[in-house]
Each structure stands twice: as C-alpha cells, then as structure tokens.
Design a protein around this motif. Structure first.
Motif, PDB file in Angstrom:
ATOM      1  N   LEU A  34     -12.357   7.834  41.293  1.00  0.00           N
ATOM      2  CA  LEU A  34     -12.969   8.452  40.118  1.00  0.00           C
ATOM      3  C   LEU A  34     -12.127   9.619  39.608  1.00  0.00           C
ATOM      4  CD1 LEU A  34     -15.603   7.859  38.583  1.00  0.00           C
ATOM      5  CD2 LEU A  34     -16.670   9.673  39.921  1.00  0.00           C
ATOM      6  N   ILE A  35     -11.637  10.433  40.515  1.00  0.00           N
ATOM      7  CA  ILE A  35     -10.799  11.575  40.119  1.00  0.00           C
ATOM      8  C   ILE A  35      -9.499  11.092  39.479  1.00  0.00           C
ATOM      9  CG2 ILE A  35      -9.446  13.525  40.987  1.00  0.00           C
ATOM     10  CD1 ILE A  35     -11.728  13.898  43.098  1.00  0.00           C
ATOM     11  N   ILE A  36      -8.858  10.121  40.076  1.00  0.00           N
ATOM     12  CA  ILE A  36      -7.576   9.610  39.554  1.00  0.00           C
ATOM     13  C   ILE A  36      -7.787   8.919  38.209  1.00  0.00           C
ATOM     14  CG2 ILE A  36      -5.704   7.952  39.970  1.00  0.00           C
ATOM     15  CD1 ILE A  36      -5.555  10.582  41.618  1.00  0.00           C
ATOM     16  N   GLU A  37      -8.879   8.201  38.042  1.00  0.00           N
ATOM     17  CA  GLU A  37      -9.147   7.494  36.787  1.00  0.00           C
ATOM     18  C   GLU A  37      -9.366   8.454  35.617  1.00  0.00           C
ATOM     19  OE1 GLU A  37     -11.332   3.593  38.749  1.00  0.00           O
ATOM     20  OE2 GLU A  37     -12.538   5.187  37.874  1.00  0.00           O
ATOM     21  N   ARG A  38      -9.749   9.662  35.885  1.00  0.00           N
ATOM     22  CA  ARG A  38     -10.030  10.641  34.828  1.00  0.00           C
ATOM     23  C   ARG A  38      -8.756  11.216  34.211  1.00  0.00           C
ATOM     24  NH1 ARG A  38     -15.195  10.075  34.056  1.00  0.00           N
ATOM     25  NH2 ARG A  38     -16.567  10.309  35.825  1.00  0.00           N
ATOM     26  N   VAL A  39      -7.608  10.905  34.824  1.00  0.00           N
ATOM     27  CA  VAL A  39      -6.333  11.444  34.364  1.00  0.00           C
ATOM     28  C   VAL A  39      -5.496  10.300  33.799  1.00  0.00           C
ATOM     29  CG1 VAL A  39      -4.269  12.711  35.062  1.00  0.00           C
ATOM     30  CG2 VAL A  39      -6.438  13.164  36.202  1.00  0.00           C
ATOM     31  N   GLU A  40      -4.954  10.498  32.598  1.00  0.00           N
ATOM     32  CA  GLU A  40      -4.173   9.427  31.982  1.00  0.00           C
ATOM     33  C   GLU A  40      -2.910   9.112  32.774  1.00  0.00           C
ATOM     34  OE1 GLU A  40      -1.940   8.473  27.774  1.00  0.00           O
ATOM     35  OE2 GLU A  40      -3.711   9.762  27.770  1.00  0.00           O
ATOM     36  N   LYS A  41      -2.170  10.129  33.157  1.00  0.00           N
ATOM     37  CA  LYS A  41      -0.953   9.940  33.956  1.00  0.00           C
ATOM     38  C   LYS A  41      -1.018  10.886  35.154  1.00  0.00           C
ATOM     39  CE  LYS A  41       2.069   8.379  30.298  1.00  0.00           C
ATOM     40  NZ  LYS A  41       3.360   8.494  29.648  1.00  0.00           N
ATOM     41  N   PRO A  42      -1.645  10.420  36.259  1.00  0.00           N
ATOM     42  CA  PRO A  42      -1.805  11.304  37.407  1.00  0.00           C
ATOM     43  C   PRO A  42      -0.468  11.705  38.030  1.00  0.00           C
ATOM     44  CG  PRO A  42      -2.594   9.095  37.910  1.00  0.00           C
ATOM     45  CD  PRO A  42      -2.209   9.109  36.475  1.00  0.00           C
ATOM     46  N   THR A  43      -0.394  12.963  38.425  1.00  0.00           N
ATOM     47  CA  THR A  43       0.791  13.505  39.079  1.00  0.00           C
ATOM     48  C   THR A  43       0.505  13.673  40.573  1.00  0.00           C
ATOM     49  OG1 THR A  43       0.118  15.805  38.805  1.00  0.00           O
ATOM     50  CG2 THR A  43       1.358  14.796  36.977  1.00  0.00           C
ATOM     51  N   ARG A  44       1.518  14.124  41.277  1.00  0.00           N
ATOM     52  CA  ARG A  44       1.370  14.384  42.705  1.00  0.00           C
ATOM     53  C   ARG A  44       0.208  15.340  42.963  1.00  0.00           C
ATOM     54  NH1 ARG A  44       6.169  17.264  44.357  1.00  0.00           N
ATOM     55  NH2 ARG A  44       7.160  15.438  43.516  1.00  0.00           N
ATOM     56  N   LYS A  45       0.080  16.361  42.129  1.00  0.00           N
ATOM     57  CA  LYS A  45      -1.010  17.338  42.298  1.00  0.00           C
ATOM     58  C   LYS A  45      -2.379  16.674  42.154  1.00  0.00           C
ATOM     59  CE  LYS A  45       1.621  21.306  40.716  1.00  0.00           C
ATOM     60  NZ  LYS A  45       1.770  22.335  39.685  1.00  0.00           N
ATOM     61  N   HIS A  46      -2.498  15.735  41.218  1.00  0.00           N
ATOM     62  CA  HIS A  46      -3.772  15.026  41.037  1.00  0.00           C
ATOM     63  C   HIS A  46      -4.121  14.199  42.281  1.00  0.00           C
ATOM     64  CE1 HIS A  46      -2.600  15.516  36.686  1.00  0.00           C
ATOM     65  NE2 HIS A  46      -3.783  16.100  36.732  1.00  0.00           N
ATOM     66  N   PHE A  47      -3.121  13.502  42.818  1.00  0.00           N
ATOM     67  CA  PHE A  47      -3.361  12.688  44.009  1.00  0.00           C
ATOM     68  C   PHE A  47      -3.719  13.567  45.205  1.00  0.00           C
ATOM     69  CE2 PHE A  47      -0.948   9.476  41.611  1.00  0.00           C
ATOM     70  CZ  PHE A  47      -1.805   8.404  41.756  1.00  0.00           C
ATOM     71  N   ARG A  87       4.209   7.482  44.185  1.00  0.00           N
ATOM     72  CA  ARG A  87       5.318   6.526  43.978  1.00  0.00           C
ATOM     73  C   ARG A  87       4.816   5.121  43.663  1.00  0.00           C
ATOM     74  NH1 ARG A  87      10.333   8.824  43.534  1.00  0.00           N
ATOM     75  NH2 ARG A  87      10.624  10.409  45.113  1.00  0.00           N
ATOM     76  N   ILE A  88       3.742   4.706  44.312  1.00  0.00           N
ATOM     77  CA  ILE A  88       3.253   3.330  44.173  1.00  0.00           C
ATOM     78  C   ILE A  88       2.360   3.149  42.948  1.00  0.00           C
ATOM     79  CG2 ILE A  88       1.876   1.526  45.293  1.00  0.00           C
ATOM     80  CD1 ILE A  88       2.706   2.709  47.970  1.00  0.00           C
ATOM     81  N   TYR A  89       1.640   4.183  42.557  1.00  0.00           N
ATOM     82  CA  TYR A  89       0.657   4.079  41.477  1.00  0.00           C
ATOM     83  C   TYR A  89       1.215   3.472  40.183  1.00  0.00           C
ATOM     84  CZ  TYR A  89      -2.998   5.285  38.164  1.00  0.00           C
ATOM     85  OH  TYR A  89      -3.965   5.226  37.207  1.00  0.00           O
ATOM     86  N   PRO A  90       2.417   3.874  39.736  1.00  0.00           N
ATOM     87  CA  PRO A  90       2.917   3.261  38.489  1.00  0.00           C
ATOM     88  C   PRO A  90       3.017   1.738  38.574  1.00  0.00           C
ATOM     89  CG  PRO A  90       4.198   5.207  39.019  1.00  0.00           C
ATOM     90  CD  PRO A  90       3.295   4.938  40.211  1.00  0.00           C
ATOM     91  N   LEU A  91       3.350   1.220  39.738  1.00  0.00           N
ATOM     92  CA  LEU A  91       3.410  -0.233  39.916  1.00  0.00           C
ATOM     93  C   LEU A  91       2.014  -0.836  39.798  1.00  0.00           C
ATOM     94  CD1 LEU A  91       4.878  -2.863  40.700  1.00  0.00           C
ATOM     95  CD2 LEU A  91       4.470  -2.234  43.090  1.00  0.00           C
ATOM     96  N   PHE A  92       1.035  -0.253  40.459  1.00  0.00           N
ATOM     97  CA  PHE A  92      -0.342  -0.745  40.371  1.00  0.00           C
ATOM     98  C   PHE A  92      -0.873  -0.615  38.955  1.00  0.00           C
ATOM     99  CE2 PHE A  92      -0.400  -1.091  44.826  1.00  0.00           C
ATOM    100  CZ  PHE A  92      -1.533  -1.800  45.185  1.00  0.00           C
ATOM    101  N   ASN A  93      -0.583   0.487  38.304  1.00  0.00           N
ATOM    102  CA  ASN A  93      -1.045   0.708  36.939  1.00  0.00           C
ATOM    103  C   ASN A  93      -0.457  -0.334  35.994  1.00  0.00           C
ATOM    104  OD1 ASN A  93      -2.589   2.119  35.069  1.00  0.00           O
ATOM    105  ND2 ASN A  93      -0.896   3.442  34.512  1.00  0.00           N
ATOM    106  N   THR A  94       0.806  -0.684  36.181  1.00  0.00           N
ATOM    107  CA  THR A  94       1.458  -1.712  35.363  1.00  0.00           C
ATOM    108  C   THR A  94       0.807  -3.067  35.602  1.00  0.00           C
ATOM    109  OG1 THR A  94       3.535  -0.504  35.451  1.00  0.00           O
ATOM    110  CG2 THR A  94       3.667  -2.825  34.853  1.00  0.00           C
ATOM    111  N   ILE A  95       0.533  -3.377  36.871  1.00  0.00           N
ATOM    112  CA  ILE A  95      -0.101  -4.658  37.202  1.00  0.00           C
ATOM    113  C   ILE A  95      -1.480  -4.741  36.566  1.00  0.00           C
ATOM    114  CG2 ILE A  95      -1.105  -6.004  39.095  1.00  0.00           C
ATOM    115  CD1 ILE A  95       1.255  -4.962  40.835  1.00  0.00           C
ATOM    116  N   HIS A  96      -2.281  -3.666  36.697  1.00  0.00           N
ATOM    117  CA  HIS A  96      -3.625  -3.670  36.119  1.00  0.00           C
ATOM    118  C   HIS A  96      -3.573  -3.726  34.593  1.00  0.00           C
ATOM    119  CE1 HIS A  96      -5.798  -3.241  39.829  1.00  0.00           C
ATOM    120  NE2 HIS A  96      -5.047  -2.219  40.177  1.00  0.00           N
ATOM    121  N   SER A  97      -2.629  -3.016  33.975  1.00  0.00           N
ATOM    122  CA  SER A  97      -2.505  -3.034  32.515  1.00  0.00           C
ATOM    123  C   SER A  97      -2.128  -4.428  32.028  1.00  0.00           C
ATOM    124  CB  SER A  97      -1.450  -2.026  32.058  1.00  0.00           C
ATOM    125  OG  SER A  97      -1.851  -0.727  32.374  1.00  0.00           O
ATOM    126  N   THR A  98      -1.189  -5.068  32.722  1.00  0.00           N
ATOM    127  CA  THR A  98      -0.768  -6.414  32.351  1.00  0.00           C
ATOM    128  C   THR A  98      -1.926  -7.388  32.501  1.00  0.00           C
ATOM    129  OG1 THR A  98       1.473  -5.912  33.067  1.00  0.00           O
ATOM    130  CG2 THR A  98       0.906  -8.237  32.836  1.00  0.00           C
TER     131      THR A  98
END
Length: 184
Positions: A83-96, A157-168
């Motif tokens: 829920l916390i991560i979903e609230r941020v458009e582009k989560p950073t290390r600090k968000h995680f 590091r991994i989130y952008p890959l998951f985000n791309t997969i979910h977006s696709t």
C-alpha cells in the motif's frame, strides 16, 4: 518462497528467527498490496490446512502456537508495504526503506500482541510484558531492521522490472478488452 524462508532459521527461545520476513518484504514491495496480501494469506492457509510449511509444522491447531501472530503480521505487513509503495508514482530507495520498516512494525505489533495473549491466556504461562518484549521483539527486531533495509535496496533494483511487467500486462489486458468490446 515464504515456506522456504521458514526453514532457514536460527533457533532462539520462544520466537525462532527465520528468513521468512525477507519474502514478506519482497511480496509487499514487488507484488503490491493486493497480491502481496494474497501471497502471504495463501501461505498461512496452506499451513493451516496441514502442510508443514511453518517453522514448527502445520495444521489448524497452529493457531494456538504463541508465534502464530507473526504469521498474521506477515499478511498485514505485506499488504501495508504494498500500500505504501503503490501510493508513490516512482518509489525510491527511501520509499522502500520506509515501507519495509513500517511493515516490520506492523508484523511485530501483531506478533508481540498475540504472543502475550497466547502465553497468558491459553498456554497458562503467566508472563509480564517486559519478558514478552524481550523474547518476541528485542531478540530479533535489530536483525529484521537490517534485513528490511537490505531487502529495500534489492527491491529498489528489481521494482522497475516488475513495474514494467505489470504495466505491459495491464496494457495488453486493456487492448484485449477494447478489442472485444468493438462491434464488427
């Protein structure tokens, strides 16, 4: 993955230390609130159904174990992290890091509360809050904080890959629904 983490453990009195929490952090961080919750809920339900996926076995009577609250906390923690991560458009290390540390607090809130209630009410082991905090919080929380931070670095590091997969996947599903709603 959570079941595998359950069997990588360091035995401690009352509350064994396992690597399950890393999987909970990753489930919330990478799968999001809904799927993170579902992944941990399936793990708990499979264990309650009798498969020996918990650190001390499985079966419905596991709800009487003093550590069962941590399993409830895993479900709530994964959801909260997602829920916390979903609230941020582009989560950073600090968000995680924030999300995983907050998730740690949620897990321990459920775990320590359940531990206290289980020991004092149905296991008839009268104990005070300071003993429960020593065994159920202070003995493991430092390591879990370090694991939360390290897992956050990995998730960053991994989130952008998951985000791309979910977006696709969402894009393909939207395209299919648009195609199926067209009249020919």
């Amino acid at each position: 993955m959570t079941a595998i983490g359950a069997f990588i453990k360091i035995p401690l009195p009352i509350v064994p230390f396992t690597l399950q929490i890393i999987v909970v952090y990753l489930a919330g961080s990478l799968l999001g609130s809904k799927r993170g919750l579902q992944s941990q809920l399936v793990y708990v339900l499979v264990g309650l159904a009798g498969l020996p996926v918990f650190t001390q076995g499985g079966g419905f009577m596991y709800v009487l174990q003093p550590t069962f609250g941590y399993l409830i906390g895993f479900v709530a923690g994964a959801y909260t992290i997602g829920l916390i991560i979903e609230r941020v458009e582009k989560p950073t290390r600090k968000h995680f890091i924030f999300a995983n540390l907050f998730g740690t607090a949620v897990i321990y809130a459920f775990g320590v509360t359940y531990l206290y209630v289980a020991l004092n009410l149905w296991l008839d082991v009268p104990t005070n809050l300071s003993h429960v905090l020593a065994a159920g919080l202070f003995s493991t929380v430092g390591v879990d904080i370090v694991l939360a931070i390290l897992t956050s670095l990995l998730a960053t590091r991994i989130y952008p890959l998951f985000n791309t997969i979910h977006s696709t996947k969402r894009g393909v599903q939207n395209e299919l629904s648009n195609t199926s709603s067209r009249s020919y």
